[in-house]
Scaffold this active site. Structure first.
Site: not given
Length: 162
Positions: A60, A62, A90, A93
């Site tokens: 992701h 992040e 999410c 993360c």
């Protein structure tokens, strides 16, 4: 740790930089989410979603930005940092943000399906956490949301014509 001074002009600048990262990911066929990690006004890590191209479900935006920052700082803890991300984080993360000791998270659009800040849960307010994160949502939310909507609209259109 020094107190955090919030500068709205700086916030918008770095969120626009995160949007540039998201667009870069979209150009590669990735869901357009971008992230920029800043310490003392300088970018120390940035990235965009890339789980498809890397075949890595943890890739992701992040995660990419935080990994780059940790390498840059030669430390797995990143106190005094601010993470700018175009979409509400999410749960995966969110956990990473706490473990990295990021001080503040500024995100754009809400993520109604999997957002762990306010949309589907309030991960950061759990009593068991040993680090508290300052959270702010909605910065350039319309632009962030429009980028995602356009991406998925185009994806559906391409699927219908193939």
């Amino acid at each position: 740790m020094k107190p955090l001074i919030i500068d709205r002009t700086q916030d918008e600048y770095f969120m626009r930089r995160a949007l540039e990262q998201a667009r870069q990911g979209a150009s590669l066929g990735e869901v357009p989410v971008g992230a920029v990690l800043v310490q003392a006004g300088a970018v120390i890590g940035e990235g965009f979603n890339c789980p498809i191209s890397t075949q890595d479900p943890s890739a992701h935006a992040e995660m990419i930005a935080i990994r780059a920052a940790a390498q840059h700082c030669a430390n797995y803890r990143l106190p005094g940092t601010v993470l700018y991300v175009t979409l509400e984080p999410c749960s995966m993360c969110a956990g990473l943000i706490v473990h990295a000791r990021i001080q503040r998270v500024v995100y754009g659009a809400a993520e109604p399906r999997a957002g762990a800040v306010v949309s589907q849960g309030q991960f950061f307010s759990q009593n068991f956490l040993n680090h508290r994160v300052i959270l702010e949502g909605g910065l350039l939310a319309e632009e962030s949301g429009a980028l995602l909507s356009q991406f998925f609209q185009q994806r559906r259109k391409n699927k219908a014509t193939s």
